[in-house]
Design an enzyme around this catalytic site. Structure first.
Site, PDB file in Angstrom:
ATOM      1  N   HIS A 139       7.132   5.272  -6.155  1.00 51.67           N
ATOM      2  CA  HIS A 139       6.473   3.990  -5.885  1.00 51.67           C
ATOM      3  C   HIS A 139       7.403   3.055  -5.119  1.00 51.67           C
ATOM      4  CE1 HIS A 139       3.568   5.380  -8.835  1.00 51.67           C
ATOM      5  NE2 HIS A 139       2.758   4.578  -8.209  1.00 51.67           N
ATOM      6  N   ARG A 394      -0.754  14.554  -7.584  1.00 51.80           N
ATOM      7  CA  ARG A 394      -1.784  13.534  -7.837  1.00 51.80           C
ATOM      8  C   ARG A 394      -2.626  13.367  -6.580  1.00 51.80           C
ATOM      9  NH1 ARG A 394      -1.665   7.034  -9.036  1.00 51.80           N
ATOM     10  NH2 ARG A 394      -0.358   6.998  -7.187  1.00 51.80           N
ATOM     11  N   GLU A 504      -8.120   3.995 -14.554  1.00 49.16           N
ATOM     12  CA  GLU A 504      -7.333   2.846 -14.100  1.00 49.16           C
ATOM     13  C   GLU A 504      -8.143   1.629 -13.673  1.00 49.16           C
ATOM     14  OE1 GLU A 504      -4.786   3.929 -10.828  1.00 49.16           O
ATOM     15  OE2 GLU A 504      -6.139   5.481 -10.140  1.00 49.16           O
ATOM     16  N   ASP A 541      -3.464  -0.969 -11.968  1.00 49.38           N
ATOM     17  CA  ASP A 541      -4.757  -1.170 -11.315  1.00 49.38           C
ATOM     18  C   ASP A 541      -5.762  -1.809 -12.259  1.00 49.38           C
ATOM     19  OD1 ASP A 541      -5.256  -0.184  -8.425  1.00 49.38           O
ATOM     20  OD2 ASP A 541      -3.754   1.149  -9.271  1.00 49.38           O
ATOM     21  N   ARG A 579       3.128   3.346 -16.184  1.00 45.33           N
ATOM     22  CA  ARG A 579       3.667   1.980 -16.202  1.00 45.33           C
ATOM     23  C   ARG A 579       4.591   1.753 -15.020  1.00 45.33           C
ATOM     24  NH1 ARG A 579       3.612  -0.715 -21.067  1.00 45.33           N
ATOM     25  NH2 ARG A 579       3.132   0.451 -22.944  1.00 45.33           N
ATOM     26  N   ARG A 711      -3.007  -1.977  -2.742  1.00 49.49           N
ATOM     27  CA  ARG A 711      -2.488  -1.331  -3.945  1.00 49.49           C
ATOM     28  C   ARG A 711      -1.899  -2.386  -4.881  1.00 49.49           C
ATOM     29  NH1 ARG A 711      -2.422   4.674  -2.953  1.00 49.49           N
ATOM     30  NH2 ARG A 711      -2.418   4.569  -5.200  1.00 49.49           N
TER      31      ARG A 711
HETATM   32  P1  PGA Z   1      -0.525   3.335  -7.954  1.00 50.18           P
HETATM   33  O1  PGA Z   1       0.460   2.659  -8.986  1.00 50.18           O
HETATM   34  O2  PGA Z   1      -0.918   2.328  -6.930  1.00 50.18           O
HETATM   35  O3  PGA Z   1       0.275   4.448  -7.397  1.00 50.18           O
HETATM   36  O4  PGA Z   1      -1.667   3.835  -8.759  1.00 50.18           O
HETATM   37  C1  PGA Z   1       0.546   1.327  -9.103  1.00 50.18           C
HETATM   38  C2  PGA Z   1       1.801   0.924  -9.863  1.00 50.18           C
HETATM   39  O5  PGA Z   1       2.605   1.764 -10.210  1.00 50.18           O
HETATM   40  O6  PGA Z   1       1.951  -0.268 -10.108  1.00 50.18           O
END
Ligand code: PGA
Length: 878
Positions: A139, A394, A504, A541, A579, A711
């Site tokens: 991320h 994923r 999510e 999310d 998380r 996102r």
């Molecule tokens: P994602 O994760 O956008 O990859 O679902 C969001 C995050 O980790 O805050």
């Protein structure tokens, strides 16, 4: 001020002093004076909160000539990084290791369990089941370059050295000089990479953390755990116990990231194996020295044909095979196609000879030698296998649906996407049971569908031990899971990789139980999964969708329901927590986070994502990693043996009300207010954030989508920058306010005192409130937002103030973290550096947005540095 806080302050001041000297040397007295003046004014303005001091600060910032913008922003940003270093050092310092800060160790926990009369057998059973799977993800939240991270780690090392009691003057000077040199190197190094990392770069970064930290930390942690268990319970863990495993999404998570292709996944899997082979060669070569012993069992003697140094003979063969394996893998990475000889593909090929040696040494009464480095290597094999990390895959659920739809259209059997859920399931089950393939050999699907199929093929061709699980993001229905199983079957996958739906959004979390129940009701599925089901809970999310209160309550209930379903169906429900590091993304101190989950939710062990800068903070150094493993272990054991209370019915009713009201307030603004999107775009650096070369992934799920497709990370990051922190608190005002209006204040106070889940929510809000700044948020508005939108900004700040007042009201003695002097002190120290960066950021955003063409390198670069600096200053909030 406690002794512990003193240590941090002293180090901050020493590091700050060295930074000052560096500035003087490289930028001159005038610049240093300017930085000092701004720092003092910022401190005064923050402390007294009076308008005159604030105006003086703003004027001093306006006086900065363009030629000094960059060094000034860099100086403040560098200082904040030094504060982080001092705090990171403190967490692993000898001062803490001596037990002063170590309330959460497994040893302390076992004593607590004894006091609570938990039977020894129960503790032992819980230890036997202890399982932590930490999944490193790519991320894009790490703003610090790898080369700077390495320098920071070295500064921490020197601080550790300086703590040693009997250091000579010469040794002290040397450690100080090293720090000076590193700070000087940092000052003369660009803050940002020239280009965005590719997914392979990201994976290599993750592997680097494994190699330089976890590779050492995990066996050390298990050794320490073993010793504690022996001292406290008179038991040992099996020598090949693996309570910790490392997973990864780097190069496997393709959700919304077109750069993660099947070829990338294949490459990353090979790189991981090559690194593991190299590390084992290194470790085994070093181990040879310890195993010069000649005494061995008959079994070993026969195996090595009576060699004089029997263990060397075994090890030489193993090392040779590992070298051949590494060479073969490197050849594959270069595109060679040969089969290779003596290739090591399974961990048993390493584990079995090592266990043979271990048992033989023990039989020769040489346990002391067996338990030396050999035991560490065995534990590495148990933890890392031959694949280093277990790679998860994923993909967005919609991509699977579209792929199957394209196929059914091609086969002229209808449009799968438009079928009802029942029809989809009936079709998928029929095809899953069928012996004939569904995908015609000569079918030429679209590029997107081909990529989905190719990814499934890579899964099918891979050793299942290298893989973790297959996650479906934005999962909504049982058919989402069945669709993946069908695609894997069509790809020829002969093994069962666990397929986990990721729930999510608020709706999806609320439906999670029904979806899993529905799946388990399908006889074929129940038989297929045998005795375990993975489900992933999405934190950020859901918070972006419904606001924090509603999302966290939905996450809590989803977990409760899933645990109950698992028990009823007699299967292991593995909950996987997605998380992030910041509060808005589900981040919280490990202990607080785990012990505020519903009872029973840790029964299946802990599987959790570790992301971005949190990987550096928590696992970037072996000692830090060990600390965090300890914290996790003791929290899991405590969660299982002394579970938090189940909420009383009246607590549940009240929190449900709060969640409903807060969701309405949140959505009313975020989705319902006509000015909200333009306000968000104007008041935060959302658009500018995209220019930071943080990660390989685009900031939106759909390139042409609006805020709904943004996102969660840039959403939260943006609000953190302008210090309004909106995603974390918006909704709390109406939620808590209505409860108080309805006479529920005493009940709220009771929940705060007795219910860890609620207490954690309020504690995290307090921390975020302390890091928010209404005056700064207003400054952003005045500088950047069109006047027509000021009304909305003012109403948001009023709501923030209202939420702060309410939280203090239900927890008056606590105030805003008054009982956490460490956190309070840290936030105050940072303010003198973060606040000028915020003010400069607002100005630079204005200049950059008003520029007719490109805003110019200085403005652009300084702006990026303010973003990175504020992120460093906020450290764990958003
Ligand atoms: P994602 O994760 O956008 O990859 O679902 C969001 C995050 O980790 O805050």
């Amino acid at each position: 001020m406690s002794e512990s806080n003193n240590q941090v302050r002293e180090n901050i001041s020493m590091l700050g002093g060295i930074l000052g000297d560096t500035l003087l040397r490289h930028e001159g007295q005038k610049l240093l004076d300017r930085v000092e003046k701004i720092r003092k004014l910022a401190k005064k303005a923050h402390k007294h909160k009076d308008e005159t001091a604030r105006q003086e600060l703003i004027e001093a910032l306006h006086e900065i000539p363009d030629s000094e913008l960059l060094p000034v922003t860099r100086a403040f940003s560098k200082f904040l990084n030094l504060v982080n270093i001092a705090e990171q050092h403190h967490d692993i310092s000898r001062f803490c290791a001596d037990g002063v800060c170590r309330q959460d160790s497994v040893q302390a926990l076992i004593q607590k369990l004894r006091t609570a009369d938990i039977p020894r057998e129960e503790i032992i059973a819980a230890v036997d089941n202890l399982s932590m799977e930490l999944v490193l993800t790519a991320h894009p939240t790490e703003v610090t370059r790898r080369t700077l991270i390495n320098k920071q780690a070295k500064i921490v090392d020197s601080l550790l050295k300086l703590e040693l009691k009997d250091l000579t003057e010469a040794e002290k000077n040397e450690a100080k000089q090293t720090i000076e040199r590193l700070i000087c190197q940092g000052w003369n190094t660009n803050e940002f990479r020239a280009a965005r990392p590719t997914p392979v770069d990201e994976a290599k970064w993750g592997f680097n953390v494994v190699e330089h930290s976890l590779w050492q930390a995990i066996p050390e942690f298990v050794r320490e755990l073993d010793e504690t268990l022996h001292d406290e319970l008179d038991i040992y863990l099996p020598v090949n116990a693996a309570p910790v495993r490392i997973g990864s999404w780097m190069g496997g998570d393709r959700d919304g990231n077109p750069f993660v292709t099947h070829n990338v996944t294949r490459e990353v899997l090979l790189i991981a194996r090559s690194i593991a082979a190299r590390l084992y060669v290194r470790d085994l070569t070093a181990l040879m020295d310890e195993l010069s012993v000649s005494c061995c069992t008959k079994e070993v003697r026969e195996l090595v044909d009576d060699a004089a140094e029997p263990y060397w003979a075994i090890m030489r063969k193993l090392i040779a095979d590992l070298k051949a394996t590494q060479k073969w893998i490197d050849g594959q990475l270069e595109g060679k196609k040969d089969q290779g000889k003596n290739i090591i593909t399974r961990s048993e090929q390493i584990m079995q000879p090592l266990l043979l040696i271990y048992n033989s040494l023990v039989a020769c009464d040489l346990q002391l030698i067996a338990d030396g480095e050999l035991r560490n290597v065995i534990r590495r094999v148990a933890a890392f296998g031959v694949h280093l990390v277990k790679l998860d895959i994923r993909q967005d659920g919609e991509r699977h649906m579209l792929a199957i739809s394209e196929l059914t259209n091609y086969l002229e059997i209808g449009d799968y996407a438009s079928w009802s859920e029942d029809d989809k399931q009936a079709f998928l089950i029929r095809e899953l049971k069928s012996k004939r393939p569904l995908v015609p050999l000569d079918w030429q699907p679209s590029a997107d569908t081909q990529e989905v199929l190719d990814t499934c093929k890579v899964v099918a061709e891979t050793d299942p031990n290298s893989l973790g699980i297959y996650i479906i993001s934005m999962a909504k229905q049982a058919s989402d899971v069945l669709a993946v199983l069908l695609l894997l079957k069509e790809a020829g996958c002969k093994f069962k990789i666990p397929v986990a739906p990721l729930f999510e959004t608020l709706d999806d979390l609320e439906r999670a139980g029904d979806v899993i129940e529905r799946l388990l009701g399908i006889e074929w599925y129940r038989e297929h999964i045998q005795d375990s089901q993975h489900v992933m809970i999405g934190y950020s999310d859901s918070a972006k969708d419904a606001g924090m209160f509603a999302a966290t309550w939905a996450q809590y209930r989803a977990q409760e329901t899933l645990v109950e379903i698992g028990d009823r169906h007699n299967l292991k429900m593995v909950l996987f927590h997605g998380r992030g590091g910041t509060v808005g993304r589900g981040g919280a101190p490990a202990h607080t986070a785990l012990l505020s989950q519903p009872p029973g939710s840790l029964k299946g062990g802990l599987r959790v994502t570790e992301q971005g800068e949190m990987i550096r903070f928590k696992f970037g150094l072996p000692q830090a990693a060990q600390n965090n493993l300890r914290l996790y272990a003791s929290a899991i054991l405590e969660g299982n043996l002394l579970p938090p209370p189940s909420p009383k019915e009246e607590w549940r009713e009240l929190i449900a009300e709060i969640a409903k009201d807060s969701c309405e307030e949140y959505r009313g603004i975020v989705r319902g207010h006509k000015d909200f999107v333009p306000y968000f775009r104007a008041a935060t650096p959302e658009l500018e954030l995209g220019k930071l070369p943080l990660g390989s992934r685009p900031s939106k799920r759909k390139p042409d989508g609006g805020v709904e497709s943004l996102r969660a990370i840039p959403w939260i990051f943006s609000w953190m920058q302008n210090r309004l922190m909106l995603p974390v608190w918006l909704g709390a005002g109406d939620g808590l306010g209505n409860a108080i209006k309805n006479g529920k204040q005493p009940l709220l106070e009771e929940m705060c005192q007795q219910w860890p889940f609620f207490r954690a929510r309020i504690g995290l809000l307090e921390m975020v409130f302390l890091k928010s700044d209404i005056w700064l948020a207003e400054y952003y508005d005045r500088t950047l937002v069109p006047e027509s939108l000021w009304g909305l900004g003012q109403s948001l700040r009023d709501r923030l103030q209202e939420a702060i007042d309410l939280v203090v009201k239900i927890n008056p003695e606590h105030g805003l973290l008054l009982d956490e002097p460490g956190i309070l002190g840290s936030i105050q120290t940072r303010a003198a550096y973060t606040n000028p960066l915020n003010l400069l950021q607002a100005e630079l955003l204005k200049r950059s947005r008003m520029a007719k063409d490109e805003p110019g390198e200085i403005v652009e670069k300084s702006l990026m540095i303010t973003i990175a600096g504020v992120a460093a200053g906020m450290r764990n909030t958003g």
